[in-house]
Motif scaffolding. Structure first.
Motif, mmCIF file in Angstrom:
data_model
loop_
_atom_site.group_PDB
_atom_site.id
_atom_site.type_symbol
_atom_site.label_atom_id
_atom_site.label_comp_id
_atom_site.label_asym_id
_atom_site.label_seq_id
_atom_site.Cartn_x
_atom_site.Cartn_y
_atom_site.Cartn_z
ATOM 1 N N GLY A 241 0.640 -1.004 -0.093
ATOM 2 C CA GLY A 241 -0.290 0.078 0.079
ATOM 3 C C GLY A 241 0.822 1.321 0.465
ATOM 4 N N GLU A 242 0.294 2.490 0.502
ATOM 5 C CA GLU A 242 0.818 3.755 -0.248
ATOM 6 C C GLU A 242 1.086 4.561 1.320
ATOM 7 O OE1 GLU A 242 1.910 4.835 -3.112
ATOM 8 O OE2 GLU A 242 1.915 3.400 -4.027
ATOM 9 N N LEU A 243 1.923 4.904 1.603
ATOM 10 C CA LEU A 243 2.281 5.639 2.565
ATOM 11 C C LEU A 243 1.501 6.943 2.875
ATOM 12 C CD1 LEU A 243 4.148 6.941 4.880
ATOM 13 C CD2 LEU A 243 5.518 8.215 3.624
ATOM 14 N N ASP A 244 0.399 7.293 3.648
ATOM 15 C CA ASP A 244 -0.352 8.871 3.460
ATOM 16 C C ASP A 244 0.188 9.342 3.128
ATOM 17 O OD1 ASP A 244 -2.211 6.799 5.043
ATOM 18 O OD2 ASP A 244 -1.340 8.208 7.033
ATOM 19 N N PRO A 245 -0.623 10.363 2.384
ATOM 20 C CA PRO A 245 -0.126 11.599 1.718
ATOM 21 C C PRO A 245 0.631 12.848 3.028
ATOM 22 C CG PRO A 245 -2.052 11.585 0.857
ATOM 23 C CD PRO A 245 -2.363 10.100 1.972
ATOM 24 N N GLU A 246 0.035 12.881 3.964
ATOM 25 C CA GLU A 246 0.498 13.678 4.927
ATOM 26 C C GLU A 246 2.022 13.693 4.759
ATOM 27 O OE1 GLU A 246 0.125 14.655 9.083
ATOM 28 O OE2 GLU A 246 -0.640 13.142 8.595
ATOM 29 N N TRP A 247 2.587 12.352 4.759
ATOM 30 C CA TRP A 247 3.795 12.244 5.557
ATOM 31 C C TRP A 247 4.833 11.885 4.404
ATOM 32 C CZ3 TRP A 247 5.571 12.085 10.182
ATOM 33 C CH2 TRP A 247 4.785 12.126 11.055
ATOM 34 N N LYS A 248 3.667 11.240 3.097
ATOM 35 C CA LYS A 248 5.070 10.656 1.917
ATOM 36 C C LYS A 248 4.573 12.610 1.343
ATOM 37 C CE LYS A 248 4.152 9.624 -2.783
ATOM 38 N NZ LYS A 248 4.888 10.225 -3.419
#
Length: 452
Positions: A241-248
């Motif tokens: 899965g993908e890292l949360d946009p906030e952290w990415k």
């Protein structure tokens, strides 16, 4: 039927702490995926989280925690409790003996894997033909040092016959670990619980590998005169899965390998003075203190030095509570991981290729620092501390981070990352583990290594 193996039914009962529950779930998932029937016991409040960790078909069974004076009925795991309530929870577990006996009689598993709190398990399981396996979620190194019959209360020095006789603890570590000998509310001490479990069970199970801890595993087996079964390190692998946009979006703004991630797990706490000594974005949790003031964000504001957030704005972040740790560690721009030397955290850092800075805070973490940081695995730099009181300062943190990113203490990182990520290794260990459980049920069967 002739020529076919009977279904293997294993029951699991971990202590009500997610640092214990999670490794049990990992093992349950792996066994279930290989055709082993698994019944998993825990308190009702823990079941949703257990279910979220287990996509496989394990049977999760709620058990009731008996009422104990001073223990609120809402407390069903250590993550919700004060240290004092955690001790009361152990007393409540002791009162679960009749309930567990009923479940064993009803469900008829061939084997039960249990935790250190269940020192009475063999007394109820053996008479009805259920084999008991004590599953240690800690390193074999830590248990070989602390939890063997030849252990004396002089914890600064290793027990007789310990594989590394030159090993010793600092005074502050030895003093902290005296906790294992203390009795609370008239119950057995941690040491007495563990030794009883290992003395009375049919076999000891370690979440380890002979390549990592062979000498300590052999020492445990010789101390107790019984087999030690190995599951392998039970590494979950890289996150999907993908890292949360906030952290990415935030992490994307840095150069590859330049970010230091600092986290101390869900049940390790730092006081305000020590928080001030950490240099870069810290993920913190705070212990429950009773009353209504359980807001981690409020407590964090009290201890962050004035002007700290402004000084690190754009370069660092401070966050309380849960964060997507596995995905953060997997980001290419995270190059160093400062952690409390919990084995699961060390493994997560290794498989993601992070340099490790180890800051052990309590319990087995103090021994893990030696196992991982120098004596055996050589995969991290241990933060320099005062040997008498265990205090550390910002200079020690900075020094350790600089050493780690420059490659010190990381001589074994690539080797162990390859080992942990080798699917054939895990398959071999799990196949042998299942074969050895079957061998326990039929003493005439061949005992596969490392059954003994």
């Amino acid at each position: 039927m002739e020529g076919e193996e009977l279904e293997l039914h294993v029951m699991m009962f971990p202590w009500f702490a997610f640092g214990h529950i999670s490794p049990f779930v990992q093992l349950a998932n792996t066994l279930s995926s290989r055709g082993v029937r698994v019944s998993f016991l825990s308190a009702p409040a823990n079941i949703p989280r257990i279910a979220s960790l287990s996509p496989t078909s394990i049977d999760i069974i709620p058990v009731d925690i008996p009422p104990i004076e001073g223990l609120p009925p809402t407390i069903q795991s250590t993550s919700d409790s004060t240290p004092d309530m955690a001790e009361l929870l152990k007393i409540a577990v002791d009162d679960m003996k009749p309930q567990i006996h009923t479940l064993l009689t009803k469900l008829k598993p061939q084997i039960i894997l249990h935790d250190f709190t269940h020192h009475w398990m063999s007394s109820i399981a053996s008479p009805i033909g259920v084999k008991t396996l004590y599953f240690s979620v800690f390193s074999a190194h830590a248990f070989a040092y602390l939890m063997v019959p030849s252990r004396t209360k002089s914890l600064q020095f290793p027990p007789i016959g310990f594989p590394h006789s030159s090993s010793s603890l600092d005074p502050y570590e030895a003093e902290h670990l005296q906790y294992i000998f203390k009795s609370f509310y008239g119950g057995p001490s941690v040491y007495d619980r563990v030794v009883s479990c290992m003395r009375d069970c049919d076999a000891i199970v370690c979440k380890s590998a002979s390549e990592m801890e062979g000498g300590y595993i052999d020492y445990l087996s010789s101390q107790y005169g019984k087999p030690v079964l190995l599951t392998g390190p039970l590494v979950q692998g890289l996150p999907t899965g993908e890292l949360d946009p906030e952290w990415k979006e935030w992490l994307d703004g840095f150069a590859p390998g330049s970010v230091v991630f600092c986290s101390f797990g869900s049940e390790t706490f730092l006081d305000g003075t020590l928080i001030e000594e950490l240099l870069i974005g810290v993920v913190l949790n705070f212990p429950k203190e009773g009353g209504n003031d359980n807001d981690g964000k409020t407590k964090l504001k009290r201890v962050i030095p004035e002007g700290f957030k402004e000084r690190v704005k754009g370069r660092g972040r401070v966050r309380t509570g849960w964060v997507p740790q596995k995905h953060i560690l997997g980001h290419a721009n995270v190059g160093c991981y400062v952690n409390h030397a919990g084995l699961s955290s060390v493994m997560e850092g290794l498989i993601n290729g992070c340099r490790l800075v180890l800051l052990p805070m309590k319990g087995d973490q103090l021994l893990n620092g030696r196992l991982c940081g120098g004596e055996v695995m050589k995969v991290g730099v241990v933060v320099r501390r005062d040997r008498e009181d265990g205090r550390f300062n910002r200079e020690g943190i900075c020094e350790a981070v600089l050493e780690a990113v420059r490659g010190a203490g990381g001589g074994g990182c690539d080797r162990w990352r390859m080992f942990l990520m080798d699917g054939d290794v895990q398959d071999r260990y799990m196949s042998e583990f299942i074969q050895n459980m079957r061998a326990l049920l039929n003493v005439d069967e061949k005992c596969y290594p490392p059954f003994g």
